[in-house]
Design a protein around this motif. Structure first.
Motif, short mmCIF file in Angstrom:
data_model
loop_
_atom_site.label_atom_id
_atom_site.label_comp_id
_atom_site.label_asym_id
_atom_site.label_seq_id
_atom_site.Cartn_x
_atom_site.Cartn_y
_atom_site.Cartn_z
N SER A 1 139.22 131.64 -38.14
CA SER A 1 138.79 130.74 -37.07
C SER A 1 139.04 129.33 -37.57
N CYS A 2 139.02 128.38 -36.68
CA CYS A 2 139.34 127.00 -37.04
C CYS A 2 138.07 126.19 -37.27
N VAL A 3 138.14 125.28 -38.25
CA VAL A 3 137.02 124.37 -38.48
C VAL A 3 136.78 123.53 -37.24
N ALA B 1 137.59 123.17 -31.21
CA ALA B 1 138.45 123.02 -30.03
C ALA B 1 139.83 123.60 -30.27
N ALA B 2 140.12 123.87 -31.57
CA ALA B 2 141.43 124.43 -31.90
C ALA B 2 141.33 125.94 -32.06
N VAL B 3 142.50 126.59 -32.03
CA VAL B 3 142.56 128.04 -32.19
C VAL B 3 143.59 128.36 -33.26
N PRO B 4 143.34 129.45 -34.07
CA PRO B 4 144.30 129.80 -35.11
C PRO B 4 145.51 130.51 -34.51
N SER B 5 146.65 130.34 -35.17
CA SER B 5 147.87 131.01 -34.69
C SER B 5 147.80 132.51 -34.94
N VAL B 6 147.05 132.95 -35.96
CA VAL B 6 146.83 134.37 -36.24
C VAL B 6 145.35 134.57 -36.45
N MET B 7 144.76 135.56 -35.78
CA MET B 7 143.32 135.76 -35.88
C MET B 7 142.96 136.75 -36.98
N SER C 1 145.79 124.57 -33.89
CA SER C 1 146.41 123.55 -33.03
C SER C 1 145.83 123.66 -31.64
N ASP C 2 145.58 122.49 -31.05
CA ASP C 2 145.21 122.47 -29.64
C ASP C 2 146.31 121.80 -28.80
N ALA C 3 147.43 121.53 -29.44
CA ALA C 3 148.58 120.97 -28.71
C ALA C 3 149.54 122.10 -28.32
N ASP C 4 150.20 121.94 -27.17
CA ASP C 4 151.14 122.95 -26.67
C ASP C 4 150.49 124.32 -26.65
N SER C 5 149.17 124.38 -26.30
CA SER C 5 148.48 125.66 -26.28
C SER C 5 148.72 126.36 -24.95
N ASP D 1 141.66 129.60 -24.49
CA ASP D 1 142.96 129.01 -24.78
C ASP D 1 143.43 129.43 -26.16
N TYR D 2 144.78 129.54 -26.35
CA TYR D 2 145.37 129.93 -27.63
C TYR D 2 146.42 128.91 -28.04
N ALA D 3 146.49 128.68 -29.34
CA ALA D 3 147.48 127.73 -29.84
C ALA D 3 148.88 128.32 -29.76
N ASP D 4 149.86 127.40 -29.74
CA ASP D 4 151.25 127.83 -29.71
C ASP D 4 151.56 128.69 -30.93
N GLY D 5 152.19 129.83 -30.73
CA GLY D 5 152.48 130.75 -31.82
C GLY D 5 151.47 131.87 -31.96
N SER D 6 150.37 131.82 -31.21
CA SER D 6 149.35 132.87 -31.30
C SER D 6 149.87 134.17 -30.71
N VAL D 7 149.37 135.29 -31.24
CA VAL D 7 149.71 136.62 -30.74
C VAL D 7 148.41 137.34 -30.43
N VAL D 8 148.32 137.95 -29.26
CA VAL D 8 147.14 138.72 -28.88
C VAL D 8 147.54 140.17 -28.70
N ARG D 9 146.51 141.03 -28.70
CA ARG D 9 146.76 142.47 -28.61
C ARG D 9 145.97 143.06 -27.45
N TYR D 10 146.59 144.01 -26.73
CA TYR D 10 145.95 144.71 -25.63
C TYR D 10 145.67 146.14 -26.05
N GLN D 11 144.57 146.72 -25.50
CA GLN D 11 144.28 148.14 -25.69
C GLN D 11 143.72 148.69 -24.40
N CYS D 12 143.77 150.03 -24.28
CA CYS D 12 143.23 150.68 -23.10
C CYS D 12 141.95 151.40 -23.44
#
Length: 723
Positions: free
Chosen positions: A85-87, A90-96, A118-122, A140-151
């Motif tokens: 997580s980010c200090v 307002a920012a989000v990590p590119s990898v969680m 980064s909170d720019a180009d999010s 919101d997610y920072a540029d370069g972040s990857v999320v995962r879906y499950q069912c």
């Protein structure tokens, strides 16, 4: 003993240990212990732990930066997952998430580079699965972040299970979750209401339906501490995601995932920073300062115990991020008095600690509740309980036992010391008798236990010593032993209790008791008598001394008087004791002498003479000089005396007046017919000066003549007054 595998050690070393020994496991540097930290050998020759722990190699610290927070903290081992997580909130990590793995035999992290915040180009929230799915966190997610879906269970993902944020845009649309059920069996689970649209489900309420199919894995309640809320509510099935929120403060991590093996991805409870703590861990009798069970963040609570208890750690607890640093409180263990073996031969053979106290064994230095003492006898037989246990009320489960010896009732006497101590001893024991320093010991000096009986039916004795009487003049003494002590005559070299001392006089007469007996308290039955001499109170002079000394002497004794150096002795010079009386009623006198320097001067220069008082006159023949009271009168033949006319020798040895002088008499000076004296003195004695003048008034100057010591005038030629 189950031993630790490679990369670790145990202390104490070895595989075989005695009952009660606790072995502590430790891993080498760079490894983490997984499993029990210690193992205790029980009295039944088994170990509390059947298997040893494992030392797993530590993963290196995950890649991070000053902008990131990593949870949980190190150390990490294979298959551990960390969350970023980010200090800056307002920012989000590119990898969680990041995973410790071993693809080529060495430990490394799946993501090699530290994520960026980064909170720019999010990107905004990612597209969500419409139904039956587990969506990423809606934020919101920072540029370069990857999320995962499950069912959800019994649903299969149609589409990509990952989505990426690139240049402010999500690369893919949300996938879909479609129904999938295999190998129907008679089983029952609770699933979402939407599943009831299929004919394989039976609606049983507005919210739930019953489904018969293969068994799905479920998870228990996700880990969550005080102040942390979980959504959605259970039950939870494999692949399901939950979200955490705090009533106040920030979470250490916000999501968790139910895994296929029925466990949660993150087992450590999330914490809320800068929040208060409730439900302080405590135990009976434990005192916490400050008091109360709820405290603010950062407060350190100190544990203590009342008097009469032993405290075990932890000794304090800190409220940090809404959680207590110690999950359990310290303990207050009731103290029992330490057993002290009473009587000969009783010893503590072993001490048993309850299993729950074994981890604190090194901290327990007193007897506390649960500890058991086992006793045995080094001689004789044990009478009473063989073991006693400290109870919660501070008493023992039974009275302390005693060892009954083979020989009892050792013969003894007052003041007698026996070593070893006690009146009961085992067979073949030799007891040594001794006495204190101020006693004389008489036999027997030891006693032996043989066949259950003592070899000496009577003990030795300690006889109190009396001091040797101080004997005055002419007093003589002899002692005799009472009949009961005659058998010990060879051992008695002192005056001891029971001995009688008889007194007598070699001169004079006895005054006081003629005998005294030494008592058991070290004193005599009567005071020491004295021998009264035939002649007491001999006359003496305070400034003298006599030989022999003393003022009382026996008949026929002649005492000589003496004076100190500054005094002169006058009769009587001695005194004799005759028929009980002194032949001189007064002592010789010591008269103080004065300096003899005046004597020659009186004879040679002065027409003087001594004046001796009547009380001294009778001793004149014994006087070699002037003594106190003697005076001297001075007179000059020519009548010209300068100074005191008399002086007296004083008691301190000095003269009352200094020596005077006799002055020469020159007579009137020659004048002739023309001269006269300016003034005429009363006498023409030594040192007088006269001045001449002319009768006719002629000036002759200052003409002076002085009377000299030889009775002549200094001016031998008279001045002339002219024609």
């Amino acid at each position: 003993m189950p031993t630790i595998p490679s990369d670790g050690s145990n202390s104490p070393t070895g595989t075989t240990h005695s009952a009660g020994t606790t072995v502590t496991y430790k891993c080498d540097e760079g490894y983490t212990l997984v499993g029990p930290e210690s193992n205790t050998c029980l009295l039944n020759d088994t170990w509390t732990e059947n298997t040893a722990p494992v030392c797993m190699q530590n993963c290196p610290d995950p890649p991070t930066s000053s902008d990131l927070l990593v949870s949980p903290n190190s150390p990490y081992v294979l298959d551990d997952v960390v969350m970023y997580s980010c200090v800056n909130q307002a920012a989000v990590p590119s990898v969680m998430y990041n995973l410790c793995q071993s693809p080529a035999g060495s430990l490394e992290w799946a993501v090699q580079d530290a994520p960026t915040c980064s909170d720019a180009d999010s990107c905004g929230p990612p597209p969500m699965i419409a139904s039956d799915g587990i969506n990423p966190e809606n934020r919101d997610y920072a540029d370069g972040s990857v999320v995962r879906y499950q069912c959800n269970p019994r649903r299969r993902l149609l589409g990509s299970d990952f989505n990426g944020c690139t240049d402010g845009t999500w690369t893919d649309a949300a996938p879909r979750c479609i129904q999938e059920c295999k190998d129907f069996q008679d089983c029952t689970i609770i699933v979402d209401y939407d599943y009831c649209s299929n004919t394989q489900y039976t609606l049983i309420s507005e919210e739930y339906c019953r489904k018969s199919c293969n068994v799905c894995t479920t998870c228990g309640a996700p880990p969550a501490g005080d102040g942390v809320s979980v959504a959605p509510a259970g039950p939870y099935v494999q692949g399901q995601q939950v979200n955490y929120t705090c009533a106040s403060g920030d979470l250490s991590y916000t999501v968790n995932l139910c895994l296929d093996d029925g466990t949660w991805l993150f087992e450590q409870e999330p914490t809320c920073s800068e929040t208060d703590c409730n439900n302080l861990p405590t135990n009976p009798d434990l005192i916490n300062t400050p008091s109360g069970s709820a405290h603010n963040n950062g407060v350190v609570v100190t544990y203590s115990c009342p008097e009469g208890f032993l405290q075990l750690p932890p000794y304090n607890n800190t409220c940090s991020g809404g959680a207590w640093s110690e999950g359990e409180a310290g303990q207050c263990l009731k103290l029992c008095s330490d057993p002290s073996p009473v009587g000969s031969f009783l010893t503590v053979s072993s001490v048993d600690f309850p299993i729950e106290l074994e981890p604190y064994k090194d901290l327990i230095t007193n007897t506390v509740v649960g500890i058991t003492y086992n006793f045995n006898c080094t001689g004789g037989r044990l009478e009473g309980a063989a073991s006693i246990t400290c109870l919660s009320n501070g008493s023992y489960s039974a009275e302390q036992p005693v060892c009954v010896p083979d020989c009892t009732d050792l013969p003894t006497n007052p003041n007698l010391i026996n070593t070893p101590s006690g009146t009961g001893h085992n067979n073949d024991t030799v007891v040594i008798y001794t006495c204190p320093d101020d006693f004389v010991q008489v036999p027997p000096f030891n006693n032996t236990c043989e066949g259950g009986a003592w070899t000496e039916p009577d003990a030795g004795k300690c006889l109190k010593i009396c001091p040797v009487p101080e004997l005055g003049a002419f007093l003589a003494v002899f002692a005799d032993l009472p009949i009961e002590l005659m058998v010990y005559a060879n051992y008695i070299t002192e005056l001891v209790s029971g001995v009688t001392v008889h007194f007598g006089c070699t001169g004079g007469r006895l005054q006081g008791a003629s005998s005294a007996t030494c008592l058991e308290n070290g004193t005599f039955s009567a005071e020491v008598p004295v021998c009264v001499p035939d002649c007491p109170n001999m006359p003496t002079d305070p400034n003298g001394f006599n030989t022999p000394d003393g003022t009382a002497h026996n008949n026929g004794t002649v005492v000589n008087y003496n004076c100190t150096e500054e005094y002169t002795l006058v009769p009587p010079l001695s005194n004799a004791c005759v028929g009980g009386n002194w032949n001189e009623s007064e002592a010789g006198k010591c008269l103080r002498r004065c300096d003899d320097i005046f004597i020659g001067e009186v004879d040679q220069l002065l027409n003087g003479f001594f004046v001796i008082p009547e009380d001294v006159m009778e001793y004149a023949q014994f006087l070699a000089g002037a003594v106190a009271g003697v005076g001297i009168n001075f007179n000059c033949s020519n009548g010209n005396l300068l100074g005191a006319s008399s002086t007296v020798c004083q008691q301190n040895g000095t003269w009352s007046e200094n020596l005077p002088e006799c002055l020469a008499d020159c007579g009137p000076p020659q004048l002739g017919n023309d001269l006269e004296l300016v003034t005429t003195p009363a006498a023409f004695t030594e040192g007088v000066m006269v001045q001449y003048q002319c009768k006719n008034g002629a000036d002759i100057g200052n003409v002076i003549s002085t009377c000299q010591a030889d009775a002549s005038w200094s001016l031998t030629v008279l001045p002339s007054c002219g024609p």
